[in-house]
Design an enzyme around this catalytic site. Structure first.
Site, mmCIF file in Angstrom:
data_model
loop_
_atom_site.group_PDB
_atom_site.id
_atom_site.type_symbol
_atom_site.label_atom_id
_atom_site.label_comp_id
_atom_site.label_asym_id
_atom_site.label_seq_id
_atom_site.Cartn_x
_atom_site.Cartn_y
_atom_site.Cartn_z
ATOM 1 N N TRP A 11 31.382 -24.846 35.494
ATOM 2 C CA TRP A 11 32.766 -24.752 35.022
ATOM 3 C C TRP A 11 33.517 -23.719 35.863
ATOM 4 O O TRP A 11 34.643 -23.963 36.311
ATOM 5 C CB TRP A 11 32.790 -24.351 33.546
ATOM 6 C CG TRP A 11 34.163 -24.208 32.970
ATOM 7 C CD1 TRP A 11 34.914 -25.189 32.374
ATOM 8 C CD2 TRP A 11 34.964 -23.013 32.929
ATOM 9 N NE1 TRP A 11 36.125 -24.683 31.977
ATOM 10 C CE2 TRP A 11 36.179 -23.347 32.299
ATOM 11 C CE3 TRP A 11 34.765 -21.701 33.351
ATOM 12 C CZ2 TRP A 11 37.200 -22.415 32.088
ATOM 13 C CZ3 TRP A 11 35.769 -20.774 33.152
ATOM 14 C CH2 TRP A 11 36.974 -21.130 32.527
ATOM 15 N N HIS A 36 30.480 -17.676 31.922
ATOM 16 C CA HIS A 36 29.728 -17.146 30.775
ATOM 17 C C HIS A 36 30.687 -16.520 29.752
ATOM 18 O O HIS A 36 30.497 -16.651 28.549
ATOM 19 C CB HIS A 36 28.696 -16.118 31.238
ATOM 20 C CG HIS A 36 27.612 -16.713 32.097
ATOM 21 N ND1 HIS A 36 26.990 -17.905 31.793
ATOM 22 C CD2 HIS A 36 27.044 -16.286 33.257
ATOM 23 C CE1 HIS A 36 26.069 -18.183 32.719
ATOM 24 N NE2 HIS A 36 26.093 -17.218 33.626
ATOM 25 N N SER A 53 17.094 -18.351 28.110
ATOM 26 C CA SER A 53 15.730 -18.875 28.044
ATOM 27 C C SER A 53 14.756 -17.937 28.752
ATOM 28 O O SER A 53 15.158 -17.087 29.556
ATOM 29 C CB SER A 53 15.666 -20.263 28.701
ATOM 30 O OG SER A 53 15.784 -20.137 30.106
ATOM 31 N N ARG A 61 30.586 -17.009 38.473
ATOM 32 C CA ARG A 61 29.829 -17.569 37.347
ATOM 33 C C ARG A 61 30.038 -16.759 36.067
ATOM 34 O O ARG A 61 30.034 -17.297 34.965
ATOM 35 C CB ARG A 61 28.339 -17.615 37.702
ATOM 36 C CG ARG A 61 27.979 -18.607 38.794
ATOM 37 C CD ARG A 61 26.501 -18.497 39.167
ATOM 38 N NE ARG A 61 25.638 -18.713 38.030
ATOM 39 C CZ ARG A 61 25.300 -19.923 37.545
ATOM 40 N NH1 ARG A 61 25.748 -20.998 38.136
ATOM 41 N NH2 ARG A 61 24.517 -20.025 36.504
ATOM 42 N N LEU A 117 26.579 -20.207 6.659
ATOM 43 C CA LEU A 117 25.921 -20.710 7.871
ATOM 44 C C LEU A 117 24.805 -19.767 8.336
ATOM 45 O O LEU A 117 24.989 -18.544 8.366
ATOM 46 C CB LEU A 117 26.974 -20.826 8.992
ATOM 47 C CG LEU A 117 26.435 -21.231 10.367
ATOM 48 C CD1 LEU A 117 26.090 -22.720 10.393
ATOM 49 C CD2 LEU A 117 27.449 -20.914 11.464
ATOM 50 N N ASP A 122 25.113 -25.658 28.160
ATOM 51 C CA ASP A 122 24.919 -25.710 29.612
ATOM 52 C C ASP A 122 26.248 -25.969 30.338
ATOM 53 O O ASP A 122 27.129 -26.640 29.811
ATOM 54 C CB ASP A 122 23.913 -26.824 29.938
ATOM 55 C CG ASP A 122 23.343 -26.685 31.344
ATOM 56 O OD1 ASP A 122 23.474 -25.596 31.940
ATOM 57 O OD2 ASP A 122 22.769 -27.662 31.841
ATOM 58 N N GLY A 123 26.345 -25.439 31.542
ATOM 59 C CA GLY A 123 27.487 -25.762 32.405
ATOM 60 C C GLY A 123 28.471 -24.627 32.629
ATOM 61 O O GLY A 123 29.532 -24.836 33.233
HETATM 62 C C1 FPP Z 1 24.008 -22.254 30.883
HETATM 63 O O1 FPP Z 1 24.969 -22.348 31.870
HETATM 64 C C2 FPP Z 1 24.260 -21.125 30.042
HETATM 65 C C3 FPP Z 1 23.493 -20.007 29.984
HETATM 66 C C4 FPP Z 1 22.256 -19.820 30.764
HETATM 67 C C5 FPP Z 1 23.839 -18.894 29.108
HETATM 68 C C6 FPP Z 1 24.569 -19.261 27.861
HETATM 69 C C7 FPP Z 1 25.331 -18.081 27.461
HETATM 70 C C8 FPP Z 1 26.525 -18.075 26.839
HETATM 71 C C9 FPP Z 1 27.193 -19.282 26.336
HETATM 72 C C10 FPP Z 1 27.251 -16.818 26.634
HETATM 73 C C11 FPP Z 1 26.484 -15.654 26.077
HETATM 74 C C12 FPP Z 1 25.875 -15.864 24.767
HETATM 75 C C13 FPP Z 1 26.000 -15.056 23.684
HETATM 76 C C14 FPP Z 1 25.104 -15.292 22.519
HETATM 77 C C15 FPP Z 1 26.988 -14.001 23.572
HETATM 78 P P1 FPP Z 1 24.508 -22.219 33.379
HETATM 79 O O2 FPP Z 1 24.754 -20.835 33.811
HETATM 80 O O3 FPP Z 1 23.106 -22.698 33.519
HETATM 81 O O4 FPP Z 1 25.507 -23.237 34.041
HETATM 82 P P2 FPP Z 1 25.234 -24.179 35.265
HETATM 83 O O5 FPP Z 1 24.129 -25.132 34.853
HETATM 84 O O6 FPP Z 1 26.533 -24.871 35.443
HETATM 85 O O7 FPP Z 1 24.851 -23.298 36.416
#
Ligand code: FPP
Length: 244
Positions: free
Chosen positions: A24, A36, A64, A32, A130, A19-20
Site C-alpha cells: 500500500w 504500518h 509473526s 513501508r 468484544l 496483509d499489504g
Molecule cells: C503485513 O503487511 C502486516 C504486518 C507484518 C504487520 C501488521 C501490523 C499492523 C497492522 C500495525 C501494527 C499493529 C498493532 C497491533 C498496533 P506487510 O508489511 O507484510 O505488507 P506487504 O506484504 O505489502 O509487504
C-alpha cells in the site's frame, strides 16, 4: 446493547491476517512505515466495526514469529507501534467493554513490553464485550510445539497418561485456550495462504481472501467478507442437513 451474533448472523470469531501494508505504501511512493501506521487506523476501524456488529472474538495477526527476520528498523517500528497503540487505546477499549488478550511467545520479549501486555489484560479481564486477541510474536507451529512440550512434561511427571491427551486437551494447552475456533478467517492483500496462523484452530474455518491492502480495510470490507461467509455451506465433514 450489542446485538447478539445469532440475531444478525455474524460469525462468533473472526480472525484476520492484516496483509499489504508495505505494498500500500510503496504504491504511493511512501516508506513501508507509513503503511504500518495506516494499518493501525484500519485496525481501530475494524475493532469498532466488530464491536458494533456483535462479533464475540476478533483475532488479529499483528506480528509473526517469521517477522523477526525483517530489517531491524522495521521490527523496531512495528514493536513501537504496538506499544503506542496499547498506551493510547487501552483506556478507550476498556471503556468500550473490550477484553484484550495477547497470544504468542513472550519469552525473549523486553520485560517492559511483557508488562504492558499483562497490564492491558489485567485491566480488561472482567469486560464482557468484544474479545480482542492480538497475535504478537505468534507462530502456530511454535504454539503447538509449546503445547506438546507442556503435555510431555505432564506425562513425564506422571500427572497424566498419554491416553488422556485428546483434541480438547491439546486445545486447552494452546494460547487460545478457552476461545471458540475462528468461524471466518480473512486475509487482505490478495495472497491466499495461512502463513503459520492458527493452524490447529482453523480446522473448519471458512477462508475469505480480499484483494484490498490492509490499510484500505473498513467496515464495508468486513461486511463483504461476512456476506461471503454466510453464503458458504458449512458441513464440518458431514452432509448437508436434509429438509422435507
Ligand atoms: C503485513 O503487511 C502486516 C504486518 C507484518 C504487520 C501488521 C501490523 C499492523 C497492522 C500495525 C501494527 C499493529 C498493532 C497491533 C498496533 P506487510 O508489511 O507484510 O505488507 P506487504 O506484504 O505489502 O509487504
Amino acid at each position: 446493547m450489542s446485538p447478539s451474533p445469532e440475531a444478525v448472523c455474524v460469525p462468533r470469531h473472526v480472525a484476520i491476517i492484516m496483509d499489504g501494508n508495505g505494498r500500500w505504501a510503496t504504491q504511493r511512493g511512501l516508506p513501508r512505515s507509513a503503511g504500518h501506521r495506516q494499518g493501525v487506523e484500519a485496525l481501530r476501524r475494524t475493532v469498532r466495526a466488530a464491536s458494533a456488529m456483535g462479533i464475540s472474538v476478533l483475532t488479529l495477526y499483528s506480528f509473526s514469529t517469521e517477522n523477526w527476520s525483517r530489517p531491524q528498523a522495521e521490527v523496531r517500528f512495528l514493536i513501537e507501534l504496538l506499544r503506542r497503540f496499547i498506551r493510547t487505546d487501552v483506556a478507550d477499549l476498556h471503556k468500550s467493554n473490550v477484553r484484550i488478550m495477547i497470544i504468542g511467545d513472550r519469552d525473549g520479549l523486553e520485560a517492559s513490553l511483557r508488562a504492558m501486555f499483562e497490564e492491558a489484560e489485567a485491566l480488561t479481564r472482567g469486560n464482557t464485550g468484544l474479545r480482542l486477541v492480538i497475535a504478537f510474536s505468534y507462530g502456530s507451529r511454535q504454539e503447538i510445539t509449546r503445547a506438546v512440550q507442556a503435555l510431555a512434561h505432564k506425562v513425564a511427571e506422571g500427572k497424566i497418561a498419554p491416553a488422556d491427551i485428546t483434541p480438547a486437551v491439546i486445545a486447552n494447552h494452546l494460547d487460545t485456550a478457552g476461545l471458540p475456533d475462528p468461524d471466518l478467517l480473512i486475509r487482505t492483500g490478495g495472497e491466499q495462504r495461512i502463513s503459520n496462523f492458527l493452524l490447529w484452530q482453523c480446522a473448519y474455518t471458512e477462508f475469505v481472501y480480499l484483494p484490498e491492502y490492509w490499510p484500505e480495510f473498513d467496515q464495508a470490507s468486513l461486511v463483504r467478507a461476512i456476506e461471503a461467509f454466510r453464503a458458504r455451506d458449512r458441513r464440518y465433514g458431514g452432509l448437508k442437513a436434509q429438509t422435507g
